[in-house]
Design an enzyme around this catalytic site. Structure first.
Site, PDB file in Angstrom:
ATOM      1  N   ASN A   9       0.877  -1.182   0.000  1.00 19.05           N
ATOM      2  CA  ASN A   9       0.000   0.000   0.000  1.00 19.05           C
ATOM      3  C   ASN A   9       0.908   1.222   0.000  1.00 19.05           C
ATOM      4  O   ASN A   9       1.497   1.561   1.019  1.00 19.05           O
ATOM      5  CB  ASN A   9      -0.877  -0.053   1.257  1.00 19.05           C
ATOM      6  CG  ASN A   9      -1.698   1.208   1.451  1.00 19.05           C
ATOM      7  OD1 ASN A   9      -1.769   2.049   0.549  1.00 19.05           O
ATOM      8  ND2 ASN A   9      -2.313   1.345   2.612  1.00 19.05           N
ATOM      9  N   TRP A  10       1.020   1.855  -1.143  1.00 19.26           N
ATOM     10  CA  TRP A  10       1.956   2.986  -1.284  1.00 19.26           C
ATOM     11  C   TRP A  10       1.392   4.275  -0.704  1.00 19.26           C
ATOM     12  O   TRP A  10       2.081   5.292  -0.663  1.00 19.26           O
ATOM     13  CB  TRP A  10       2.331   3.186  -2.764  1.00 19.26           C
ATOM     14  CG  TRP A  10       3.078   2.029  -3.369  1.00 19.26           C
ATOM     15  CD1 TRP A  10       3.472   0.881  -2.735  1.00 19.26           C
ATOM     16  CD2 TRP A  10       3.527   1.896  -4.721  1.00 19.26           C
ATOM     17  NE1 TRP A  10       4.122   0.046  -3.603  1.00 19.26           N
ATOM     18  CE2 TRP A  10       4.171   0.647  -4.839  1.00 19.26           C
ATOM     19  CE3 TRP A  10       3.427   2.707  -5.858  1.00 19.26           C
ATOM     20  CZ2 TRP A  10       4.730   0.194  -6.041  1.00 19.26           C
ATOM     21  CZ3 TRP A  10       3.979   2.260  -7.051  1.00 19.26           C
ATOM     22  CH2 TRP A  10       4.626   1.016  -7.142  1.00 19.26           C
ATOM     23  N   LYS A  11       0.136   4.253  -0.272  1.00 22.39           N
ATOM     24  CA  LYS A  11      -0.507   5.438   0.319  1.00 22.39           C
ATOM     25  C   LYS A  11      -0.291   6.665  -0.580  1.00 22.39           C
ATOM     26  O   LYS A  11      -0.322   6.538  -1.800  1.00 22.39           O
ATOM     27  CB  LYS A  11      -0.004   5.648   1.754  1.00 22.39           C
ATOM     28  CG  LYS A  11      -0.159   4.367   2.591  1.00 22.39           C
ATOM     29  CD  LYS A  11       0.029   4.559   4.055  1.00 22.39           C
ATOM     30  CE  LYS A  11      -0.184   3.239   4.775  1.00 22.39           C
ATOM     31  NZ  LYS A  11      -0.113   3.345   6.217  1.00 22.39           N
ATOM     32  N   HIS A  95      -9.490   0.852   4.835  1.00 18.41           N
ATOM     33  CA  HIS A  95      -8.230   1.095   5.530  1.00 18.41           C
ATOM     34  C   HIS A  95      -8.491   2.035   6.713  1.00 18.41           C
ATOM     35  O   HIS A  95      -9.329   2.932   6.627  1.00 18.41           O
ATOM     36  CB  HIS A  95      -7.199   1.703   4.570  1.00 18.41           C
ATOM     37  CG  HIS A  95      -5.837   1.718   5.175  1.00 18.41           C
ATOM     38  ND1 HIS A  95      -5.444   2.679   6.073  1.00 18.41           N
ATOM     39  CD2 HIS A  95      -4.795   0.859   5.052  1.00 18.41           C
ATOM     40  CE1 HIS A  95      -4.207   2.415   6.466  1.00 18.41           C
ATOM     41  NE2 HIS A  95      -3.784   1.315   5.860  1.00 18.41           N
ATOM     42  N   GLU A  97      -6.951   4.478   7.806  1.00 22.19           N
ATOM     43  CA  GLU A  97      -6.767   5.903   7.514  1.00 22.19           C
ATOM     44  C   GLU A  97      -7.999   6.489   6.835  1.00 22.19           C
ATOM     45  O   GLU A  97      -8.209   7.701   6.841  1.00 22.19           O
ATOM     46  CB  GLU A  97      -5.494   6.094   6.674  1.00 22.19           C
ATOM     47  CG  GLU A  97      -4.253   5.885   7.546  1.00 22.19           C
ATOM     48  CD  GLU A  97      -3.038   5.370   6.817  1.00 22.19           C
ATOM     49  OE1 GLU A  97      -2.971   5.459   5.584  1.00 22.19           O
ATOM     50  OE2 GLU A  97      -2.143   4.842   7.514  1.00 22.19           O
ATOM     51  N   GLU A 167      -5.602  -5.267  10.509  1.00 13.98           N
ATOM     52  CA  GLU A 167      -4.606  -4.237  10.789  1.00 13.98           C
ATOM     53  C   GLU A 167      -4.942  -3.532  12.098  1.00 13.98           C
ATOM     54  O   GLU A 167      -5.770  -2.601  12.112  1.00 13.98           O
ATOM     55  CB  GLU A 167      -4.563  -3.214   9.656  1.00 13.98           C
ATOM     56  CG  GLU A 167      -4.193  -3.809   8.317  1.00 13.98           C
ATOM     57  CD  GLU A 167      -3.641  -2.751   7.360  1.00 13.98           C
ATOM     58  OE1 GLU A 167      -2.491  -2.868   6.953  1.00 13.98           O
ATOM     59  OE2 GLU A 167      -4.369  -1.791   7.059  1.00 13.98           O
ATOM     60  N   GLY A 173       2.139   2.041  10.912  1.00 16.43           N
ATOM     61  CA  GLY A 173       3.075   3.163  10.789  1.00 16.43           C
ATOM     62  C   GLY A 173       3.739   3.560  12.089  1.00 16.43           C
ATOM     63  O   GLY A 173       4.335   4.623  12.187  1.00 16.43           O
ATOM     64  N   SER A 213       3.184  -2.295  10.457  1.00 21.52           N
ATOM     65  CA  SER A 213       4.621  -2.356  10.732  1.00 21.52           C
ATOM     66  C   SER A 213       5.264  -3.693  10.346  1.00 21.52           C
ATOM     67  O   SER A 213       6.184  -4.166  11.017  1.00 21.52           O
ATOM     68  CB  SER A 213       4.909  -2.010  12.195  1.00 21.52           C
ATOM     69  OG  SER A 213       4.508  -0.674  12.455  1.00 21.52           O
ATOM     70  N   GLY A 234       2.763  -1.182   4.348  1.00 25.29           N
ATOM     71  CA  GLY A 234       2.810   0.238   4.017  1.00 25.29           C
ATOM     72  C   GLY A 234       4.242   0.688   3.788  1.00 25.29           C
ATOM     73  O   GLY A 234       4.806   0.521   2.714  1.00 25.29           O
ATOM     74  N   GLY A 235       4.856   1.241   4.825  1.00 21.43           N
ATOM     75  CA  GLY A 235       6.176   1.856   4.704  1.00 21.43           C
ATOM     76  C   GLY A 235       7.213   0.988   4.009  1.00 21.43           C
ATOM     77  O   GLY A 235       7.956   1.465   3.137  1.00 21.43           O
TER      78      GLY A 235
HETATM   79  P1  PGA Z   1       2.703   0.148   7.743  1.00 20.02           P
HETATM   80  O1  PGA Z   1       1.272   0.377   7.088  1.00 20.02           O
HETATM   81  O2  PGA Z   1       3.275  -1.116   7.164  1.00 20.02           O
HETATM   82  O3  PGA Z   1       3.508   1.362   7.342  1.00 20.02           O
HETATM   83  O4  PGA Z   1       2.509   0.046   9.219  1.00 20.02           O
HETATM   84  C1  PGA Z   1       0.398  -0.702   6.884  1.00 20.02           C
HETATM   85  C2  PGA Z   1      -0.888  -0.223   6.271  1.00 20.02           C
HETATM   86  O5  PGA Z   1      -1.286   0.917   6.523  1.00 20.02           O
HETATM   87  O6  PGA Z   1      -1.529  -0.961   5.512  1.00 20.02           O
END
Ligand code: PGA
Length: 252
Positions: A9-11, A95, A97, A167, A173, A213, A234-235
């Protein structure tokens, strides 16, 4: 046996150039991870160029959100059929977010899941509890509610195109990953809930990713827990090396 499925997930990160380079590097690297399904989910404007960069590779392409209508006066929104036409195989919905940052409710998400499936997209449906909910022993009640409402009205046949991503919001994050025991317990609960909401075959087949994470150094432990079938990253998905290391950790 359920296939392992790793999605990046490149956000709201990457430039057009870095997105195409990252996609090409992922496409080149996945041959080293036989049996692992891989997807990347770039920002909307990069979807079609990334689709081009992935051409000829088995890497799937996903959007990070969509609307539940296929057209209309919805300024700033993107329709499921538009994602499909841009080359997407799937879409991430729910998600944290978007639930907590954009106020998306379980009822709206249910409409989105249905619309995406009708448009021919697979769905990665995200669920997870806030820190206060975990500390208040409400994790299972929250997951139960998110699944009951978010997947309401779907048939078992439609569930073949749904992947779940557990999640825990406190792990996204933050560098705070769920312990193996916490992850396995939540995934087993989710699988049991899918069995009661649908049926045993659906529960046995459904892919449940862990997200929050996930990094190269903790992926192997998480990915080989009995009820963890993949990761939503994500990251660590923003660099080909770290993402491909996670993908390789999924090889049996
Ligand atoms: P993260 O994000 O790996 O940076 O914790 C995961 C996500 O939001 O799907």
């Amino acid at each position: 046996m359920r296939p392992k499925f790793i999605a990046g997930n490149w956000k709201m990160y990457t430039s057009l150039g870095s997105a195409k380079d990252l996609a090409a590097a992922v496409a080149a690297g996945v041959a080293a991870a036989p049996g692992v399904t891989v997807a990347v989910c770039p920002p909307f404007p990069w979807l079609n160029p990334v689709h081009g960069a992935l051409a000829g590779s088995p890497v799937l392409l996903g959007g990070q959100n969509c609307h539940y209508e296929n057209e209309g006066a919805f300024t700033g929104e993107v329709a499921p059929v538009m994602l499909k036409e841009a080359g997407c195989d799937l879409v991430i919905l729910g998600h944290s977010e978007r639930r907590h940052g954009m106020g998306e409710t379980n009822d709206v998400l249910n409409k989105k899941v249905k619309a995406a499936l009708v448009a021919g997209l697979k769905v990665i449906f995200c669920i997870g509890e806030l820190l206060a909910e975990r500390e208040g022993n409400a994790t299972e009640a929250i997951l139960d509610k998110q699944l009951t409402a978010g997947l309401a009205g779907l048939t078992a046949a439609q569930m073949a195109n749904v992947v779940l991503a557990y999640e825990p919001v406190w792990a996204i994050g933050t560098g705070k990953v769920a312990t193996p025991d916490q992850a396995q317990a939540a995934h087993a609960f989710i699988r049991g809930k899918i069995k009661s909401q649908f049926d045993a075959a659906t529960a046995d087949a459904i892919v449940i990713q862990y997200g929050g994470s996930v990094k190269a150094d903790n992926a192997a432990t998480l990915l080989h827990l009995p009820d963890v079938d993949g990761a939503l990253v994500g990251g660590a998905s923003l660099k080909a090396d770290s993402f491909l290391a996670i993908v390789k950790a999924g090889v049996r």
